[in-house]
Design a protein around this motif. Structure first.
Motif, PDB file in Angstrom:
ATOM      1  N   ILE A  54      25.810  96.783 -31.272  1.00  0.00           N
ATOM      2  CA  ILE A  54      25.557  97.572 -30.072  1.00  0.00           C
ATOM      3  C   ILE A  54      24.847  98.834 -30.527  1.00  0.00           C
ATOM      4  O   ILE A  54      25.301  99.519 -31.446  1.00  0.00           O
ATOM      5  CB  ILE A  54      26.855  97.898 -29.315  1.00  0.00           C
ATOM      6  N   LEU A  55      23.703  99.113 -29.882  1.00  0.00           N
ATOM      7  CA  LEU A  55      22.877 100.258 -30.252  1.00  0.00           C
ATOM      8  C   LEU A  55      22.765 101.216 -29.083  1.00  0.00           C
ATOM      9  O   LEU A  55      22.730 100.782 -27.922  1.00  0.00           O
ATOM     10  CB  LEU A  55      21.479  99.793 -30.653  1.00  0.00           C
ATOM     11  N   ASP A  56      22.681 102.526 -29.381  1.00  0.00           N
ATOM     12  CA  ASP A  56      22.472 103.498 -28.321  1.00  0.00           C
ATOM     13  C   ASP A  56      20.986 103.529 -27.964  1.00  0.00           C
ATOM     14  O   ASP A  56      20.177 102.786 -28.544  1.00  0.00           O
ATOM     15  CB  ASP A  56      23.020 104.872 -28.709  1.00  0.00           C
ATOM     16  N   LEU A  57      20.616 104.382 -27.030  1.00  0.00           N
ATOM     17  CA  LEU A  57      19.224 104.422 -26.570  1.00  0.00           C
ATOM     18  C   LEU A  57      18.252 104.925 -27.628  1.00  0.00           C
ATOM     19  O   LEU A  57      17.048 104.736 -27.507  1.00  0.00           O
ATOM     20  CB  LEU A  57      19.118 105.273 -25.307  1.00  0.00           C
ATOM     21  N   THR A  61      22.828 102.204 -34.448  1.00  0.00           N
ATOM     22  CA  THR A  61      23.908 101.234 -34.326  1.00  0.00           C
ATOM     23  C   THR A  61      25.226 101.990 -34.167  1.00  0.00           C
ATOM     24  O   THR A  61      25.621 102.755 -35.046  1.00  0.00           O
ATOM     25  CB  THR A  61      23.976 100.317 -35.553  1.00  0.00           C
ATOM     26  N   VAL A  62      25.892 101.779 -33.017  1.00  0.00           N
ATOM     27  CA  VAL A  62      27.165 102.446 -32.745  1.00  0.00           C
ATOM     28  C   VAL A  62      28.342 101.485 -32.912  1.00  0.00           C
ATOM     29  O   VAL A  62      29.492 101.913 -32.950  1.00  0.00           O
ATOM     30  CB  VAL A  62      27.184 103.086 -31.341  1.00  0.00           C
ATOM     31  N   LEU A  82      33.389 103.539 -26.942  1.00  0.00           N
ATOM     32  CA  LEU A  82      32.006 103.898 -26.624  1.00  0.00           C
ATOM     33  C   LEU A  82      31.978 104.852 -25.441  1.00  0.00           C
ATOM     34  O   LEU A  82      32.778 104.748 -24.517  1.00  0.00           O
ATOM     35  CB  LEU A  82      31.188 102.653 -26.280  1.00  0.00           C
ATOM     36  N   TYR A  87      23.353 100.795 -23.181  1.00  0.00           N
ATOM     37  CA  TYR A  87      23.262 100.382 -24.579  1.00  0.00           C
ATOM     38  C   TYR A  87      22.407  99.124 -24.681  1.00  0.00           C
ATOM     39  O   TYR A  87      22.178  98.433 -23.688  1.00  0.00           O
ATOM     40  CB  TYR A  87      24.650 100.066 -25.155  1.00  0.00           C
ATOM     41  N   CYS A  89      22.409  95.524 -26.866  1.00  0.00           N
ATOM     42  CA  CYS A  89      23.211  94.693 -27.756  1.00  0.00           C
ATOM     43  C   CYS A  89      22.280  93.688 -28.408  1.00  0.00           C
ATOM     44  O   CYS A  89      21.283  93.276 -27.834  1.00  0.00           O
ATOM     45  CB  CYS A  89      24.350  94.012 -27.002  1.00  0.00           C
ATOM     46  N   SER A  99      18.433  90.149 -27.838  1.00  0.00           N
ATOM     47  CA  SER A  99      18.917  91.468 -27.459  1.00  0.00           C
ATOM     48  C   SER A  99      18.759  91.653 -25.959  1.00  0.00           C
ATOM     49  O   SER A  99      17.942  91.004 -25.328  1.00  0.00           O
ATOM     50  CB  SER A  99      18.161  92.557 -28.222  1.00  0.00           C
ATOM     51  N   LYS A 101      20.220  94.597 -22.500  1.00  0.00           N
ATOM     52  CA  LYS A 101      20.895  95.831 -22.100  1.00  0.00           C
ATOM     53  C   LYS A 101      22.295  95.545 -21.586  1.00  0.00           C
ATOM     54  O   LYS A 101      22.520  94.534 -20.929  1.00  0.00           O
ATOM     55  CB  LYS A 101      20.096  96.520 -20.982  1.00  0.00           C
ATOM     56  N   LYS A 104      28.063 100.601 -20.099  1.00  0.00           N
ATOM     57  CA  LYS A 104      29.471 100.997 -20.235  1.00  0.00           C
ATOM     58  C   LYS A 104      29.789 101.988 -19.116  1.00  0.00           C
ATOM     59  O   LYS A 104      29.122 102.984 -18.943  1.00  0.00           O
ATOM     60  CB  LYS A 104      29.697 101.643 -21.602  1.00  0.00           C
TER      61      LYS A 104
END
Length: 105
Positions: A54-57, A61-62, A82, A87, A89, A99, A101, A104
């Motif tokens: 899971i990556l932020d904008l 990688t978070v 989170l 995010y 994925c 990948s 969107k 959350k």
């Protein structure tokens, strides 16, 4: 009644009755989306998923999880830590690099 998001790489056909997107016989969905505490990735294919990220904008990688049972069809990710927001994925495997969107709440 969870909304379902489907990961796209190369779109080949749409099955309107199932409201799912198929690509090269690959179908992976995520629900619930939007999510609060967890999200489930459902693999409807024979392809193995080795990693879920899971990556932020900003592309950072978070969250990352290495899948031990690579034939696992349902992958539950605990994501309560989170922050609320949008995010990306990413699911990776030998024949999978998808990948999409996720949101959350």
């Amino acid at each position: 009644n969870y909304s379902e998001i489907v990961f796209e790489e190369i779109l080949t056909s749409i099955d309107e009755t199932e409201n799912r997107i198929f690509e090269n016989d690959q179908l992976i969905s995520a629900y619930p989306n939007p999510f609060t505490d967890y999200i489930i990735f459902q693999n409807h294919t024979e392809n193995e998923v080795h990693t879920v990220e899971i990556l932020d904008l900003n592309g950072k990688t978070v969250f990352s999880k290495h899948i031990m049972n690579r034939n696992e069809k349902s992958i539950r990710i605990e994501a309560s830590r989170l922050k609320k927001g949008l995010y990306f994925c990413r699911l990776k495997g030998p024949n999978v690099n998808m990948s999409s969107k996720i949101v959350k709440l």
